[in-house]
Design a protein around this motif. Structure first.
Motif, PDB file in Angstrom:
ATOM      1  N   ALA A  83       0.832  -1.211   0.000  1.00  0.00           N
ATOM      2  CA  ALA A  83       0.000   0.000   0.000  1.00  0.00           C
ATOM      3  C   ALA A  83       0.864   1.257   0.000  1.00  0.00           C
ATOM      4  CB  ALA A  83      -0.927  -0.005   1.212  1.00  0.00           C
ATOM      5  N   SER A  84       1.936   1.261   0.769  1.00  0.00           N
ATOM      6  CA  SER A  84       2.821   2.430   0.827  1.00  0.00           C
ATOM      7  C   SER A  84       3.537   2.655  -0.495  1.00  0.00           C
ATOM      8  CB  SER A  84       3.844   2.254   1.960  1.00  0.00           C
ATOM      9  OG  SER A  84       3.201   2.196   3.216  1.00  0.00           O
ATOM     10  N   LEU A  85       3.964   1.578  -1.132  1.00  0.00           N
ATOM     11  CA  LEU A  85       4.625   1.699  -2.435  1.00  0.00           C
ATOM     12  C   LEU A  85       3.679   2.292  -3.471  1.00  0.00           C
ATOM     13  CD1 LEU A  85       6.431  -1.746  -2.474  1.00  0.00           C
ATOM     14  CD2 LEU A  85       7.567   0.479  -2.442  1.00  0.00           C
ATOM     15  N   GLU A  86       2.427   1.872  -3.410  1.00  0.00           N
ATOM     16  CA  GLU A  86       1.444   2.387  -4.368  1.00  0.00           C
ATOM     17  C   GLU A  86       1.224   3.875  -4.173  1.00  0.00           C
ATOM     18  OE1 GLU A  86      -2.802   0.884  -6.219  1.00  0.00           O
ATOM     19  OE2 GLU A  86      -2.368   0.469  -4.120  1.00  0.00           O
ATOM     20  N   GLU A  87       1.284   4.329  -2.922  1.00  0.00           N
ATOM     21  CA  GLU A  87       1.025   5.741  -2.635  1.00  0.00           C
ATOM     22  C   GLU A  87       2.271   6.607  -2.779  1.00  0.00           C
ATOM     23  OE1 GLU A  87      -0.972   8.559   0.847  1.00  0.00           O
ATOM     24  OE2 GLU A  87      -0.944   6.376   1.079  1.00  0.00           O
ATOM     25  N   TYR A  88       3.417   6.119  -2.305  1.00  0.00           N
ATOM     26  CA  TYR A  88       4.612   6.962  -2.220  1.00  0.00           C
ATOM     27  C   TYR A  88       5.737   6.567  -3.178  1.00  0.00           C
ATOM     28  CZ  TYR A  88       2.366   8.007   2.272  1.00  0.00           C
ATOM     29  OH  TYR A  88       1.462   8.349   3.253  1.00  0.00           O
ATOM     30  N   GLY A  89       5.662   5.372  -3.778  1.00  0.00           N
ATOM     31  CA  GLY A  89       6.777   4.872  -4.565  1.00  0.00           C
ATOM     32  C   GLY A  89       7.862   4.322  -3.657  1.00  0.00           C
TER      33      GLY A  89
ATOM     34  N   LEU B 296      -4.071 -12.020 -15.023  1.00  0.00           N
ATOM     35  CA  LEU B 296      -4.663 -10.694 -15.202  1.00  0.00           C
ATOM     36  C   LEU B 296      -5.744 -10.435 -14.160  1.00  0.00           C
ATOM     37  CD1 LEU B 296      -4.986 -10.594 -19.102  1.00  0.00           C
ATOM     38  CD2 LEU B 296      -3.275  -9.449 -17.686  1.00  0.00           C
ATOM     39  N   GLY B 297      -6.564 -11.442 -13.885  1.00  0.00           N
ATOM     40  CA  GLY B 297      -7.614 -11.271 -12.884  1.00  0.00           C
ATOM     41  C   GLY B 297      -7.052 -11.029 -11.497  1.00  0.00           C
ATOM     42  N   GLY B 298      -6.028 -11.793 -11.132  1.00  0.00           N
ATOM     43  CA  GLY B 298      -5.425 -11.625  -9.818  1.00  0.00           C
ATOM     44  C   GLY B 298      -4.762 -10.273  -9.653  1.00  0.00           C
ATOM     45  N   LEU B 299      -4.044  -9.833 -10.681  1.00  0.00           N
ATOM     46  CA  LEU B 299      -3.373  -8.532 -10.626  1.00  0.00           C
ATOM     47  C   LEU B 299      -4.387  -7.386 -10.612  1.00  0.00           C
ATOM     48  CD1 LEU B 299      -0.517  -9.276 -13.175  1.00  0.00           C
ATOM     49  CD2 LEU B 299      -0.244  -8.981 -10.701  1.00  0.00           C
ATOM     50  N   ALA B 300      -5.446  -7.511 -11.404  1.00  0.00           N
ATOM     51  CA  ALA B 300      -6.468  -6.462 -11.451  1.00  0.00           C
ATOM     52  C   ALA B 300      -7.205  -6.344 -10.120  1.00  0.00           C
ATOM     53  CB  ALA B 300      -7.461  -6.746 -12.575  1.00  0.00           C
ATOM     54  N   ALA B 301      -7.381  -7.466  -9.424  1.00  0.00           N
ATOM     55  CA  ALA B 301      -8.082  -7.455  -8.144  1.00  0.00           C
ATOM     56  C   ALA B 301      -7.235  -6.855  -7.030  1.00  0.00           C
ATOM     57  CB  ALA B 301      -8.494  -8.881  -7.773  1.00  0.00           C
ATOM     58  N   GLU B 302      -5.908  -6.845  -7.203  1.00  0.00           N
ATOM     59  CA  GLU B 302      -4.987  -6.325  -6.189  1.00  0.00           C
ATOM     60  C   GLU B 302      -4.006  -5.346  -6.841  1.00  0.00           C
ATOM     61  OE1 GLU B 302      -5.015  -6.887  -3.041  1.00  0.00           O
ATOM     62  OE2 GLU B 302      -6.323  -8.637  -2.795  1.00  0.00           O
ATOM     63  N   PRO B 303      -4.455  -4.122  -7.157  1.00  0.00           N
ATOM     64  CA  PRO B 303      -3.575  -3.170  -7.835  1.00  0.00           C
ATOM     65  C   PRO B 303      -2.274  -2.898  -7.099  1.00  0.00           C
ATOM     66  CG  PRO B 303      -5.846  -2.401  -7.925  1.00  0.00           C
ATOM     67  CD  PRO B 303      -5.820  -3.586  -6.995  1.00  0.00           C
ATOM     68  N   GLY B 304      -2.316  -2.918  -5.767  1.00  0.00           N
ATOM     69  CA  GLY B 304      -1.096  -2.701  -5.004  1.00  0.00           C
ATOM     70  C   GLY B 304      -0.082  -3.802  -5.246  1.00  0.00           C
ATOM     71  N   GLN B 305      -0.555  -5.041  -5.334  1.00  0.00           N
ATOM     72  CA  GLN B 305       0.334  -6.164  -5.628  1.00  0.00           C
ATOM     73  C   GLN B 305       0.857  -6.083  -7.058  1.00  0.00           C
ATOM     74  OE1 GLN B 305       1.317  -8.594  -3.332  1.00  0.00           O
ATOM     75  NE2 GLN B 305       0.321  -7.192  -1.915  1.00  0.00           N
ATOM     76  N   ALA B 306       0.013  -5.645  -7.982  1.00  0.00           N
ATOM     77  CA  ALA B 306       0.455  -5.469  -9.370  1.00  0.00           C
ATOM     78  C   ALA B 306       1.567  -4.434  -9.446  1.00  0.00           C
ATOM     79  CB  ALA B 306      -0.728  -5.045 -10.246  1.00  0.00           C
ATOM     80  N   ASN B 307       1.415  -3.344  -8.710  1.00  0.00           N
ATOM     81  CA  ASN B 307       2.449  -2.310  -8.674  1.00  0.00           C
ATOM     82  C   ASN B 307       3.740  -2.846  -8.051  1.00  0.00           C
ATOM     83  OD1 ASN B 307       3.380   0.619  -8.679  1.00  0.00           O
ATOM     84  ND2 ASN B 307       3.430   0.193  -6.493  1.00  0.00           N
ATOM     85  N   LEU B 308       3.596  -3.590  -6.965  1.00  0.00           N
ATOM     86  CA  LEU B 308       4.745  -4.192  -6.296  1.00  0.00           C
ATOM     87  C   LEU B 308       5.523  -5.089  -7.253  1.00  0.00           C
ATOM     88  CD1 LEU B 308       6.151  -5.035  -3.484  1.00  0.00           C
ATOM     89  CD2 LEU B 308       4.549  -6.937  -3.537  1.00  0.00           C
ATOM     90  N   LEU B 309       4.816  -5.939  -7.982  1.00  0.00           N
ATOM     91  CA  LEU B 309       5.457  -6.925  -8.847  1.00  0.00           C
ATOM     92  C   LEU B 309       6.027  -6.331 -10.122  1.00  0.00           C
ATOM     93  CD1 LEU B 309       2.896  -9.863  -8.568  1.00  0.00           C
ATOM     94  CD2 LEU B 309       5.294  -9.938  -7.891  1.00  0.00           C
ATOM     95  N   LEU B 310       5.268  -5.456 -10.750  1.00  0.00           N
ATOM     96  CA  LEU B 310       5.574  -5.069 -12.128  1.00  0.00           C
ATOM     97  C   LEU B 310       6.219  -3.695 -12.273  1.00  0.00           C
ATOM     98  CD1 LEU B 310       2.210  -6.360 -13.574  1.00  0.00           C
ATOM     99  CD2 LEU B 310       4.462  -7.378 -13.994  1.00  0.00           C
ATOM    100  N   VAL B 311       6.129  -2.868 -11.234  1.00  0.00           N
ATOM    101  CA  VAL B 311       6.700  -1.517 -11.305  1.00  0.00           C
ATOM    102  C   VAL B 311       7.820  -1.350 -10.293  1.00  0.00           C
ATOM    103  CG1 VAL B 311       6.234   0.947 -11.087  1.00  0.00           C
ATOM    104  CG2 VAL B 311       4.558  -0.536 -12.196  1.00  0.00           C
ATOM    105  N   GLU B 312       7.495  -1.535  -9.022  1.00  0.00           N
ATOM    106  CA  GLU B 312       8.488  -1.270  -7.976  1.00  0.00           C
ATOM    107  C   GLU B 312       9.630  -2.273  -7.995  1.00  0.00           C
ATOM    108  OE1 GLU B 312       8.366   1.492  -6.602  1.00  0.00           O
ATOM    109  OE2 GLU B 312       6.294   2.027  -7.088  1.00  0.00           O
TER     110      GLU B 312
END
Length: 212
Positions: A30-36, A104-120
Motif C-alpha cells: 500500500a505504501s509503495l502504491e502511494e509513495y513509490g 490478469l484477474g489476480g493482478l487487477a483485483a490487487e492493484p497494489g500487488q500489481a504495482n509491487l510486482l511489475l513496477v516497484e
C-alpha cells in the motif's frame, strides 16, 4: 489482515507475530502504491500496518528486507493462481489462455500487488531487479512445456519463450504505471495473441482467442 484487539487477550505469540508480519507485507504494498519505493519509509509501513517501528524491526532488518519478502510472496501467489488455472485445461493453448486470464484477474483485483510486482520491482535497486528477472524467467517453463513446434522450420528457440514472457511483463508494467491496474483484464486478447502467435501463427491464435 485485521489489527489485533487492544488490551489483554489469549492469542499466542506465534499468532501475533504472524498477524503483524502479514500486516506489514500488506502495508508495504500500500505504501509503495502511494509513495513509490524511494518515498516509502519504515515509519510509513509501520503506521499503515498499525505496528510499532520496534515491532517492524523484530520482523525485518530494513525496508529492503520487507520489500523482498513481500515481493517473493506476491510472486508465489501469482504462480499458484497461474498453475491452478492451467491444470484445469485440456491442451497447451487453452492452458496458456487460462493461466493468462488468472494472472490478469489476480493482478487487477490487487492493484497494489500489481504495482509491487511489475513496477516497484524495477525501481528497488540491483538486488531486487535480479529477483524481478528471476521471477520472469521462472514462468518461462509454463509457456514452453507442451508448446507446439511452431509455424516455421522448427521449434522457436528458448530465447523466444523468454521474450514472450518478458514482453508480457513489460507491457503489464507499463499499463500499471499508467494507472490501469484494475483494468488489466481488458488486455487479454492482445496479450494472448502475443503469447500464442510464435507457436501457432496469427490466424490460429486469433481463432482460439475469439472462441473463449
Amino acid at each position: 489482515m485485521k489489527p489485533l484487539p487492544r488490551g489483554r487477550h489469549g492469542l499466542s505469540r506465534e499468532f501475533i507475530a504472524e498477524n503483524q508480519r502479514g500486516r506489514l507485507l500488506a502495508a508495504i504494498a500500500a505504501s509503495l502504491e502511494e509513495y513509490g519505493y524511494d518515498g516509502t519509509t519504515v515509519a510509513a509501513i509501520s503506521s499503515t500496518a498499525g505496528v510499532s517501528k520496534s515491532d517492524f524491526y523484530r520482523h525485518f532488518g530494513s525496508k529492503d528486507e520487507c520489500f523482498v519478502s513481500a515481493y517473493d510472496e506476491a510472486v508465489e501467489a501469482l504462480r499458484a493462481d497461474v498453475v491452478s488455472a492451467c491444470a484445469g485445461e485440456d491442451g497447451w493453448a487453452a492452458g496458456v489462455c487460462a493461466g493468462l486470464c488468472a494472472a490478469l484477474g489476480g493482478l487487477a483485483a490487487e492493484p497494489g500487488q500489481a504495482n509491487l510486482l511489475l513496477v516497484e520491482g524495477l525501481r528497488a535497486g540491483p538486488g531486487v531487479y535480479g529477483r524481478f528477472q528471476g521471477a520472469v524467467e521462472s514462468f518461462v517453463p509454463y509457456l514452453r512445456n507442451g508448446a507446439p513446434p511452431g509455424t516455421g522450420s522448427g521449434r522457436p528457440p528458448e530465447a523466444a519463450d523468454e521474450a514472450v514472457v518478458g514482453g508480457i511483463a513489460s507491457l503489464l508494467g507499463r499499463r500499471v504505471l499508467a494507472g490501469e491496474a484494475s483494468r488489466l483484464r481488458r488486455f487479454f486478447p492482445e496479450l494472448a495473441e502475443f503469447a500464442l502467435t510464435p507457436y501457432l501463427g496469427v490466424a490460429e491464435a486469433r481463432r482460439i482467442i475469439s472462441s473463449r
